[in-house]
Design a protein around this motif. Sequence first.
Motif, PDB file in Angstrom:
ATOM      1  N   ASP B  59       0.836  -1.201   0.000  1.00 26.32           N
ATOM      2  CA  ASP B  59       0.000   0.000   0.000  1.00 26.32           C
ATOM      3  C   ASP B  59       0.869   1.249   0.000  1.00 26.32           C
ATOM      4  N   ILE B  60       0.212   2.412   0.076  1.00 19.69           N
ATOM      5  CA  ILE B  60       0.939   3.679  -0.039  1.00 19.69           C
ATOM      6  C   ILE B  60       1.953   3.856   1.095  1.00 19.69           C
ATOM      7  N   ILE B  61       1.651   3.334   2.270  1.00 21.13           N
ATOM      8  CA  ILE B  61       2.595   3.478   3.383  1.00 21.13           C
ATOM      9  C   ILE B  61       3.857   2.659   3.115  1.00 21.13           C
ATOM     10  N   ASN B  62       3.679   1.474   2.500  1.00 19.58           N
ATOM     11  CA  ASN B  62       4.865   0.692   2.120  1.00 19.58           C
ATOM     12  C   ASN B  62       5.741   1.482   1.153  1.00 19.58           C
ATOM     13  N   VAL B  63       5.098   2.189   0.215  1.00 23.38           N
ATOM     14  CA  VAL B  63       5.882   2.962  -0.753  1.00 23.38           C
ATOM     15  C   VAL B  63       6.600   4.104  -0.038  1.00 23.38           C
ATOM     16  N   ILE B  64       5.859   4.789   0.855  1.00 26.10           N
ATOM     17  CA  ILE B  64       6.462   5.911   1.574  1.00 26.10           C
ATOM     18  C   ILE B  64       7.657   5.437   2.395  1.00 26.10           C
ATOM     19  N   ASN B  65       7.529   4.259   2.988  1.00 22.59           N
ATOM     20  CA  ASN B  65       8.613   3.733   3.827  1.00 22.59           C
ATOM     21  C   ASN B  65       9.649   2.950   3.029  1.00 22.59           C
ATOM     22  N   ASN B  66       9.567   3.029   1.697  1.00 25.22           N
ATOM     23  CA  ASN B  66      10.516   2.317   0.819  1.00 25.22           C
ATOM     24  C   ASN B  66      10.514   0.815   1.063  1.00 25.22           C
ATOM     25  N   GLU B  67       9.368   0.283   1.442  1.00 26.52           N
ATOM     26  CA  GLU B  67       9.281  -1.163   1.644  1.00 26.52           C
ATOM     27  C   GLU B  67       8.793  -1.860   0.380  1.00 26.52           C
ATOM     28  N   SER B  68       8.286  -1.072  -0.552  1.00 26.07           N
ATOM     29  CA  SER B  68       7.891  -1.641  -1.837  1.00 26.07           C
ATOM     30  C   SER B  68       8.059  -0.562  -2.890  1.00 26.07           C
ATOM     31  N   SER B  69       8.097  -0.982  -4.142  1.00 23.26           N
ATOM     32  CA  SER B  69       8.155   0.029  -5.207  1.00 23.26           C
ATOM     33  C   SER B  69       6.736   0.449  -5.539  1.00 23.26           C
ATOM     34  N   LEU B  70       6.651   1.565  -6.229  1.00 22.41           N
ATOM     35  CA  LEU B  70       5.330   2.059  -6.615  1.00 22.41           C
ATOM     36  C   LEU B  70       4.627   1.038  -7.508  1.00 22.41           C
ATOM     37  N   ARG B  92      -2.016   0.636   9.584  1.00 22.71           N
ATOM     38  CA  ARG B  92      -1.325   1.789  10.131  1.00 22.71           C
ATOM     39  C   ARG B  92      -2.331   2.896  10.434  1.00 22.71           C
ATOM     40  N   ASP B  93      -1.811   4.035  10.931  1.00 28.20           N
ATOM     41  CA  ASP B  93      -2.724   5.163  11.071  1.00 28.20           C
ATOM     42  C   ASP B  93      -2.177   6.368  10.303  1.00 28.20           C
ATOM     43  N   LYS B  94      -2.901   7.483  10.430  1.00 27.68           N
ATOM     44  CA  LYS B  94      -2.608   8.641   9.573  1.00 27.68           C
ATOM     45  C   LYS B  94      -1.199   9.210   9.809  1.00 27.68           C
ATOM     46  N   ASP B  95      -0.635   8.931  10.999  1.00 29.96           N
ATOM     47  CA  ASP B  95       0.685   9.491  11.277  1.00 29.96           C
ATOM     48  C   ASP B  95       1.746   8.927  10.334  1.00 29.96           C
ATOM     49  N   ALA B  96       1.443   7.783   9.728  1.00 29.08           N
ATOM     50  CA  ALA B  96       2.410   7.197   8.809  1.00 29.08           C
ATOM     51  C   ALA B  96       2.494   7.991   7.501  1.00 29.08           C
ATOM     52  N   LEU B  97       1.500   8.848   7.264  1.00 29.60           N
ATOM     53  CA  LEU B  97       1.534   9.681   6.051  1.00 29.60           C
ATOM     54  C   LEU B  97       2.440  10.882   6.323  1.00 29.60           C
ATOM     55  N   THR B  98       3.524  10.979   5.602  1.00 28.32           N
ATOM     56  CA  THR B  98       4.345  12.181   5.748  1.00 28.32           C
ATOM     57  C   THR B  98       4.242  12.982   4.458  1.00 28.32           C
ATOM     58  N   LEU B  99       4.296  14.296   4.592  1.00 28.51           N
ATOM     59  CA  LEU B  99       4.203  15.143   3.403  1.00 28.51           C
ATOM     60  C   LEU B  99       5.329  14.830   2.420  1.00 28.51           C
ATOM     61  N   GLY B 101       6.985  12.015   2.069  1.00 32.40           N
ATOM     62  CA  GLY B 101       6.734  10.728   1.439  1.00 32.40           C
ATOM     63  C   GLY B 101       5.664  10.820   0.373  1.00 32.40           C
ATOM     64  N   VAL B 102       4.557  11.505   0.705  1.00 39.30           N
ATOM     65  CA  VAL B 102       3.451  11.630  -0.245  1.00 39.30           C
ATOM     66  C   VAL B 102       3.905  12.426  -1.466  1.00 39.30           C
ATOM     67  N   GLU B 103       4.714  13.454  -1.230  1.00 41.88           N
ATOM     68  CA  GLU B 103       5.198  14.255  -2.352  1.00 41.88           C
ATOM     69  C   GLU B 103       6.020  13.391  -3.313  1.00 41.88           C
ATOM     70  N   ARG B 104       6.856  12.550  -2.725  1.00 32.32           N
ATOM     71  CA  ARG B 104       7.685  11.680  -3.563  1.00 32.32           C
ATOM     72  C   ARG B 104       6.810  10.734  -4.382  1.00 32.32           C
ATOM     73  N   GLY B 127      -4.755  13.264   7.907  1.00 33.40           N
ATOM     74  CA  GLY B 127      -5.061  12.536   6.679  1.00 33.40           C
ATOM     75  C   GLY B 127      -5.701  13.436   5.640  1.00 33.40           C
ATOM     76  N   ALA B 128      -6.697  14.202   6.075  1.00 39.05           N
ATOM     77  CA  ALA B 128      -7.393  15.098   5.150  1.00 39.05           C
ATOM     78  C   ALA B 128      -6.462  16.208   4.660  1.00 39.05           C
ATOM     79  N   LEU B 129      -5.663  16.736   5.571  1.00 40.36           N
ATOM     80  CA  LEU B 129      -4.758  17.825   5.177  1.00 40.36           C
ATOM     81  C   LEU B 129      -3.697  17.333   4.196  1.00 40.36           C
ATOM     82  N   THR B 130      -3.224  16.095   4.403  1.00 45.47           N
ATOM     83  CA  THR B 130      -2.236  15.543   3.480  1.00 45.47           C
ATOM     84  C   THR B 130      -2.864  15.301   2.112  1.00 45.47           C
ATOM     85  N   ALA B 131      -4.113  14.806   2.118  1.00 45.48           N
ATOM     86  CA  ALA B 131      -4.783  14.517   0.846  1.00 45.48           C
ATOM     87  C   ALA B 131      -4.979  15.789   0.023  1.00 45.48           C
TER      88      ALA B 131
END
Lengths: 307, 269
Positions: B59-70, B92-99, B101-104, B127-131
């Motif tokens: 999922d997207i958190i795996n991508v953000i954490n470089n645990e998987s490719s896009l 996970r929860d919303k704290d795993a979303l980093t700006l 990471g999401v930007e990348r 979550g909403a603010l990051t989206a």
Amino acid sequence: MSKLRLLFNSIAVHATMSPYKSPFDIKSASIDALALHLYTLDLARLEQAFSVRLAKRAGQLLHEPTLLDLATLEVNTSVDELLALRELTARFGLQAISIRHPDPSLADIAAAAGLGWMPPVIESTRLLAATAEAIPDAIATPAPEADIPATTGETAAVVAATEEEVSVSTEQPATVIEQHPIAAAETIVDKPALPTRHKTLIIDKPVRTGQQIYAKGGDLIVLATISGGAEVIADGNIHIYAPLRGRALAGAHGDMSARIFVHRFEPELISIAGFYRTFDTEPPVSLKGHSVQVYLDAERLVIAPLT
Amino acid sequence: MARIIVITSGKGGVGKTTTSASFAAGLALRGHKTVVIDFDVGLRNLDLIMGCERRVVYDIINVINNESSLNQSLIKDKHCDNLYILPASQTRDKDALTLEGVERVINELAKDFEYIVCDSPAGIEKGALTALYFADEAIVVTNPEVASVRDSDRILGLLASKSRRAIENLEPIREHLLVTRYAPERVEKGEMLSVNDVKEILRIPFIGVVPESQAVLQASNSGTPVIHVNGADASDAYKDVVARFLGEDRPHRFLDVQKVGLLKRLFGG
């Protein structure tokens, strides 16, 4: 300086002349004070510099209220050092009343030296400019996520005070207790002799639910809709050339001559100098959706259509 | 240059995910390469509506954490060719979303896709603010009732202050008002706000209504975005919305009470 004395005078008058009232009143006061920016705490050097710069004016600076601005210093100061500093400035006619420094842990040390503490503030004109540029939440909302702590804190503080006034104003308007912890800091200017020119804050984007606009020290002009659940506040007058569906609070620091002008009147609440009215029931047909002005007649809130 | 569109509302349960699924599918049906991202980390729903929940590996958190490719995380939609889904994490929860990471992730997606649709969680928290942060356009989903309208108003304030475009002083986000779960007969009875009421309060450009429809619930439960249910009002409504979004001028429908025939009344529409 004179205003500060006025504060004490007004307390005395109440104590002697109004036997039926509380023996004292606390009211907000703004004072003009000098800000003495210190770039060293080396007292010998300061004394020498003072005697060059201030000796000539020693007669004019008669116990002038003075803020010791230590903001640029990495202060590791002590009570004794502050007492010595206080004594030094007093000799040159500067009556230190408070220090200004970002570190709140200095508050206790300052208090022990008989001084207040306040955080650095953004000068009011700059605050207004900043608010005008980016209406929104950073400044407008007292939200925990806001990223300009200094400004947000101020807004929140003032608003809290405003609401406090609101909540007690109907019962005893005369004994309103206003706590404006930053009132003094706001008006600190380096040249107290000059009259302060208050800027008008102009907002041309919608003020949305949950947003809060505060025109500190001046008037507010809003050119777009103020939604329900939004709040506009000014120390002076408020002019709204659009529908007002939220709250508008003019004269937030107690200016009873402030007025509110609204192009389309559909508010939740209006307030002038703490005298407020809610609109749980709709405003009369003659006013709702019309252009009106709101002002205080003695202590009565008047809403009159604009013809 | 990819366009980033956030589907947002403030209030929950108004149809953000339904809209994200059908809107993204609609763009894909029109031939645009589209990806839809679920930002509701911890309350993953989009995969269910899109019917791909059994194909989620990363999922997207795996991508953000470089645990998987896009590419490992993107799921190809089974209904249309041009559509991919980037699911949220369930655990996970919303704290795993980093700006950062999401930007990348968004920058990488922007190389391949024309449209990036961001399905926002409810609320006004991280979550909403990051989206909404990276959005170029926003579809504000509103139900015709006062609480939803007020929450939408709040979100509009955040779009105008907390988004990248606002913070960097760029051209503001283009806002579109979408009124969902609209029932003209209830408006006529005075039980529901009219579209004009909502437009008057929010004052942003209006992109359409989606009528209240049984088809939406059925489609959601079967994992098919309702836009694919031919003949359903909601499907036509979403197709109109996509067309208007792409610049076509289509007359608004579903605003007035329709004369419903007996058969249609029996079998739904």
